[in-house]
Design a protein around this motif. Sequence first.
Motif, PDB file in Angstrom:
ATOM      1  N   GLY A 174     -76.079  14.605  10.071  1.00  0.00           N
ATOM      2  CA  GLY A 174     -76.480  14.467  11.449  1.00  0.00           C
ATOM      3  C   GLY A 174     -76.704  13.186  12.061  1.00  0.00           C
ATOM      4  N   TYR A 175     -75.939  11.966  11.500  1.00  0.00           N
ATOM      5  CA  TYR A 175     -75.930  10.938  12.320  1.00  0.00           C
ATOM      6  C   TYR A 175     -74.648  10.960  13.077  1.00  0.00           C
ATOM      7  CZ  TYR A 175     -78.778   9.314   8.279  1.00  0.00           C
ATOM      8  OH  TYR A 175     -79.655   8.843   7.516  1.00  0.00           O
ATOM      9  N   GLU A 176     -74.646  10.037  14.209  1.00  0.00           N
ATOM     10  CA  GLU A 176     -73.655   9.861  15.034  1.00  0.00           C
ATOM     11  C   GLU A 176     -72.940   8.632  14.556  1.00  0.00           C
ATOM     12  OE1 GLU A 176     -73.079   8.249  19.785  1.00  0.00           O
ATOM     13  OE2 GLU A 176     -74.821   9.386  19.208  1.00  0.00           O
ATOM     14  N   VAL A 177     -71.833   8.770  14.243  1.00  0.00           N
ATOM     15  CA  VAL A 177     -70.901   7.817  13.558  1.00  0.00           C
ATOM     16  C   VAL A 177     -69.683   7.392  14.290  1.00  0.00           C
ATOM     17  CG1 VAL A 177     -69.474   7.275  11.169  1.00  0.00           C
ATOM     18  CG2 VAL A 177     -71.494   8.596  11.344  1.00  0.00           C
ATOM     19  N   VAL A 178     -69.432   6.002  14.323  1.00  0.00           N
ATOM     20  CA  VAL A 178     -68.082   5.421  14.970  1.00  0.00           C
ATOM     21  C   VAL A 178     -67.689   4.497  13.903  1.00  0.00           C
ATOM     22  CG1 VAL A 178     -67.558   3.827  16.717  1.00  0.00           C
ATOM     23  CG2 VAL A 178     -69.370   5.562  17.375  1.00  0.00           C
ATOM     24  N   VAL A 179     -66.176   4.613  13.798  1.00  0.00           N
ATOM     25  CA  VAL A 179     -65.613   3.724  12.771  1.00  0.00           C
ATOM     26  C   VAL A 179     -64.495   2.933  13.437  1.00  0.00           C
ATOM     27  CG1 VAL A 179     -65.883   5.583  10.910  1.00  0.00           C
ATOM     28  CG2 VAL A 179     -63.975   5.560  12.300  1.00  0.00           C
ATOM     29  N   THR A 180     -64.085   1.603  12.737  1.00  0.00           N
ATOM     30  CA  THR A 180     -63.226   0.873  13.130  1.00  0.00           C
ATOM     31  C   THR A 180     -62.639   0.124  11.931  1.00  0.00           C
ATOM     32  OG1 THR A 180     -62.658  -0.841  14.792  1.00  0.00           O
ATOM     33  CG2 THR A 180     -64.917  -0.835  13.908  1.00  0.00           C
TER      34      THR A 180
ATOM     35  N   ASP B 160     -64.277  -1.266   8.114  1.00  0.00           N
ATOM     36  CA  ASP B 160     -63.593  -1.431   6.981  1.00  0.00           C
ATOM     37  C   ASP B 160     -62.289  -1.429   7.096  1.00  0.00           C
ATOM     38  OD1 ASP B 160     -64.720  -1.724   3.798  1.00  0.00           O
ATOM     39  OD2 ASP B 160     -62.567  -0.588   3.665  1.00  0.00           O
ATOM     40  N   ASN B 161     -61.625  -1.838   6.157  1.00  0.00           N
ATOM     41  CA  ASN B 161     -59.985  -1.903   6.283  1.00  0.00           C
ATOM     42  C   ASN B 161     -59.353  -0.925   5.322  1.00  0.00           C
ATOM     43  OD1 ASN B 161     -60.366  -3.165   4.063  1.00  0.00           O
ATOM     44  ND2 ASN B 161     -59.360  -5.074   4.163  1.00  0.00           N
ATOM     45  N   GLU B 162     -60.223  -0.034   4.907  1.00  0.00           N
ATOM     46  CA  GLU B 162     -59.672   1.110   4.118  1.00  0.00           C
ATOM     47  C   GLU B 162     -60.039   2.407   4.868  1.00  0.00           C
ATOM     48  OE1 GLU B 162     -61.511   0.831   0.326  1.00  0.00           O
ATOM     49  OE2 GLU B 162     -60.578  -1.045  -0.197  1.00  0.00           O
ATOM     50  N   MET B 163     -59.045   2.768   5.573  1.00  0.00           N
ATOM     51  CA  MET B 163     -58.976   4.183   6.434  1.00  0.00           C
ATOM     52  C   MET B 163     -59.599   5.163   5.547  1.00  0.00           C
ATOM     53  SD  MET B 163     -59.448   4.428   9.441  1.00  0.00           S
ATOM     54  CE  MET B 163     -59.785   6.000  10.419  1.00  0.00           C
ATOM     55  N   PRO B 164     -58.966   5.482   4.343  1.00  0.00           N
ATOM     56  CA  PRO B 164     -59.725   6.719   3.302  1.00  0.00           C
ATOM     57  C   PRO B 164     -61.032   6.670   3.245  1.00  0.00           C
ATOM     58  CG  PRO B 164     -57.521   5.938   2.705  1.00  0.00           C
ATOM     59  CD  PRO B 164     -58.004   4.952   3.517  1.00  0.00           C
ATOM     60  N   THR B 165     -61.432   5.274   2.929  1.00  0.00           N
ATOM     61  CA  THR B 165     -63.100   5.448   2.730  1.00  0.00           C
ATOM     62  C   THR B 165     -63.854   5.404   3.912  1.00  0.00           C
ATOM     63  OG1 THR B 165     -62.468   3.372   1.064  1.00  0.00           O
ATOM     64  CG2 THR B 165     -64.873   3.492   2.031  1.00  0.00           C
ATOM     65  N   LEU B 166     -63.529   5.043   5.129  1.00  0.00           N
ATOM     66  CA  LEU B 166     -63.975   5.290   6.301  1.00  0.00           C
ATOM     67  C   LEU B 166     -64.147   6.801   6.690  1.00  0.00           C
ATOM     68  CD1 LEU B 166     -62.514   2.497   8.639  1.00  0.00           C
ATOM     69  CD2 LEU B 166     -64.736   2.653   7.288  1.00  0.00           C
ATOM     70  N   SER B 167     -62.923   7.497   6.324  1.00  0.00           N
ATOM     71  CA  SER B 167     -62.825   9.023   6.647  1.00  0.00           C
ATOM     72  C   SER B 167     -63.961   9.778   5.737  1.00  0.00           C
ATOM     73  CB  SER B 167     -61.602   9.363   6.402  1.00  0.00           C
ATOM     74  OG  SER B 167     -60.693   8.907   7.301  1.00  0.00           O
ATOM     75  N   ARG B 168     -63.956   9.438   4.424  1.00  0.00           N
ATOM     76  CA  ARG B 168     -64.739  10.029   3.640  1.00  0.00           C
ATOM     77  C   ARG B 168     -66.192   9.791   3.702  1.00  0.00           C
ATOM     78  NH1 ARG B 168     -66.379   8.128  -1.528  1.00  0.00           N
ATOM     79  NH2 ARG B 168     -65.198   6.616  -1.247  1.00  0.00           N
ATOM     80  N   LEU B 169     -66.480   8.626   4.159  1.00  0.00           N
ATOM     81  CA  LEU B 169     -67.940   8.208   4.331  1.00  0.00           C
ATOM     82  C   LEU B 169     -68.636   8.754   5.675  1.00  0.00           C
ATOM     83  CD1 LEU B 169     -68.084   4.364   3.167  1.00  0.00           C
ATOM     84  CD2 LEU B 169     -69.052   6.445   2.084  1.00  0.00           C
ATOM     85  N   SER B 170     -67.514   8.737   6.853  1.00  0.00           N
ATOM     86  CA  SER B 170     -67.968   9.070   7.961  1.00  0.00           C
ATOM     87  C   SER B 170     -68.132  10.707   7.904  1.00  0.00           C
ATOM     88  CB  SER B 170     -66.908   8.966   9.179  1.00  0.00           C
ATOM     89  OG  SER B 170     -65.624   9.418   8.843  1.00  0.00           O
ATOM     90  N   GLU B 171     -67.382  11.442   7.185  1.00  0.00           N
ATOM     91  CA  GLU B 171     -67.550  12.844   7.243  1.00  0.00           C
ATOM     92  C   GLU B 171     -68.931  13.338   6.429  1.00  0.00           C
ATOM     93  OE1 GLU B 171     -65.578  16.825   4.948  1.00  0.00           O
ATOM     94  OE2 GLU B 171     -64.375  14.678   5.008  1.00  0.00           O
ATOM     95  N   THR B 172     -69.162  12.436   5.416  1.00  0.00           N
ATOM     96  CA  THR B 172     -70.480  12.694   4.770  1.00  0.00           C
ATOM     97  C   THR B 172     -71.721  12.496   5.572  1.00  0.00           C
ATOM     98  OG1 THR B 172     -69.745  12.129   2.495  1.00  0.00           O
ATOM     99  CG2 THR B 172     -71.927  12.120   3.014  1.00  0.00           C
ATOM    100  N   LEU B 173     -71.716  11.368   6.595  1.00  0.00           N
ATOM    101  CA  LEU B 173     -72.611  10.940   7.148  1.00  0.00           C
ATOM    102  C   LEU B 173     -72.792  11.851   8.576  1.00  0.00           C
ATOM    103  CD1 LEU B 173     -72.149   7.060   7.133  1.00  0.00           C
ATOM    104  CD2 LEU B 173     -74.046   8.334   6.061  1.00  0.00           C
TER     105      LEU B 173
END
Length: 734
Positions: A303-309, A286-299
Amino acid sequence: MPPKGRVLLVGGDATLLGEMTPSMSGREYELATVPDARQAGVKLATEAFSALVVDYARVSAADREVLAKLQKERGGFLLVGIEPAPTLSPSVSGPLRRLPWPLPARFLDQVRAVEVPVIFLVEPTLYVTNGIQTALRQSGIQFFQLDGELGLVDMMREQMEKIERHRATKPKKTGFWDRLSGAGAGDAESDDGAGLLGHIAAVKFAGAAAEAAQADARIRQALPSAVVYHVTAVDLVRAAVATLKGGQTAVVSREQAVRIAEILTDAAADSKSTAPREKERLLLVDNEMPTLSRLSETLIALGYEVVVTTSGEEALSLVQKNFAQKKPFHLAAIGGSALETTKLSGANLALKMKEKDKDLRLVLMVDQFPADAALKGVSRAVELGLDDAVLKPIDPARLVLSIQRALEKRFLIVENVRLFEAAKELAAKLAQVNGFQTKFFATVAHDVKNPLTAILGYSEVLGMRLKDKPDELKCAAHIHNAAKTLNLLVSDLVDLAAIESGKLRVEIGQLDLAQVISDVKSRVEIVAARKQLTFSTSLPPALPMLAGDPHRIGQVVQNLCTNAVQYTKEGGKMAVEVRIDGDWIIVGVRDTGIGISKEDLPRVWERFFQTKEAQTMRKAGFGLGLKIAREIVQMHGGDMGIESELGVGSFFFFKLPVPKGAVAVAVPPGAAAPAAAVPPPPATGPVPTPVPGARPGAAVPPPPAAAPAGPVLGHVPPPPTGPAAKIPKPPPKA
């Protein structure tokens, strides 16, 4: 088919028993019932059960504990409890209630109206994603939250005390002049509600249902007026299965009682039949870094392995790279309008990712505004067959549920492919084994048959040269007869190999059935006479000429007659019966032999099968005769059937089609009439005995070498005539 297991229902009423019986029978479970825990203990001490199901509405808590203790001490069975459907209203006190997610409509309105302590034990997924917390805030409910049960009771007591003090010190209503003069102001300022968090608690709880029940007991022991809920988004059936596999008691609602058989089956399934489930890898784009940060923290917390870009090109590269390294992403969540800088819309990016990895699950995150664009994005997701479309701003709980559903679907698809490939591999191995077996039969039969020919020839020559030496002649005769028996057994193997390879030779020509039966009778009646059997034939005055192979049909008739002789005791009866039924001719052999049980009837056509009763009288043979006979008859366009009764006798029969326009030919005199009892044979010289599968015209070896061609079957009354005389449809091939 034997039951998969026995299930004991404790305390269940007739209604519950009626609800559970169909599903239990469908899953091949045998269901038994007892009225109380005491009788259940007696049953468990004397009988074996795979599961114990307890109706909590009729079994006391003390008795439940006894049964649970019994299960831990003895083991060997699963324990499932059925609880009555509880009221969810917090105004009614009672034990732990399970709450599904999303919450029932208007439920939080009831929570807001009560003044007793209300505690939500929330599973980690809903707690981390703030699902329950958001619902409470939106309903205007004041609450506090804890990351664990530790300190809950003390904090709730403190809050309840503060609420009571606040109510006690709350200033009384004053009139206009009192307020104007400042009367009561000091009281109002004495307690402004500082530190007041409310009597509602949301607690992160990772335990199963049984542990939640234990937590509920501890909480209500300290806070008797408290109402405790276990909030979970997990499917209750899956949760029950996991609980049973963990060795604990699974508790289901009365509505779920019909699924207990399913739960027991899944819980008892061999874990090796399913591949271990690895830690899932997620890609967020996604192009919204705050959204990516919030979702990745939750996931990550889940227990998920998360990669964001934020780059579409980088996302494609990551998908391709991980796939090549055999560490593929399991799911990608893509912003619908994302990546304008890369000129890739979310939908287009999803398509390109799917090209890189066909097993990748995809969730589209669509901007909610403008509405037209949101509708277009959702429609595009449906059109492309993506797993889901979630509107922004993203509710973490909503996204987590979408991800869980998509990952479950992926796991099932991949697992089905794995199981299918495993089944194909096993089928290939089985085909290889069967091919080897067929080749082995053919090779052994060929290699053994050659020296047998020499043995038969030389033993016959010896017999001719030893006519004046009775003792030596007897030995030569035994050699010759034993070699014949072995030759017939080898011939059965040759026929079986030919059948399984589709190369059994049947030469269709003109078939004179009366002549075939006459030839078989001439070979068999000597052996029947030796056992003092009454051997008769019953044929109509005329029979049409059939199209068939006289050699093979004679093989079938002799096989049935040989079985009748082999398995009928001295002084019994056997008969060959022929009748015409419309466009069919029915040939049967009836005897008063030892018969066969109903349980063994479906297996009589299997290769190498012989009943226990037949094995006690068995002298030689592979148990191939009936299978070969049935194949021969089916190659003539007919079929075989059997009627039997254990200990009484048997009636084997087969039917052959009558060709159109076939002309009936008179049966030779004497062939149609029942024969008288055959007198015992003379005592001098070796007496030949028929062998299963013997070919028409072949010499017959003596009794010591006689061999059954298949299993023993039972007797029935004479066959009916007319429409009722249809042959029973034989069981399907294995």
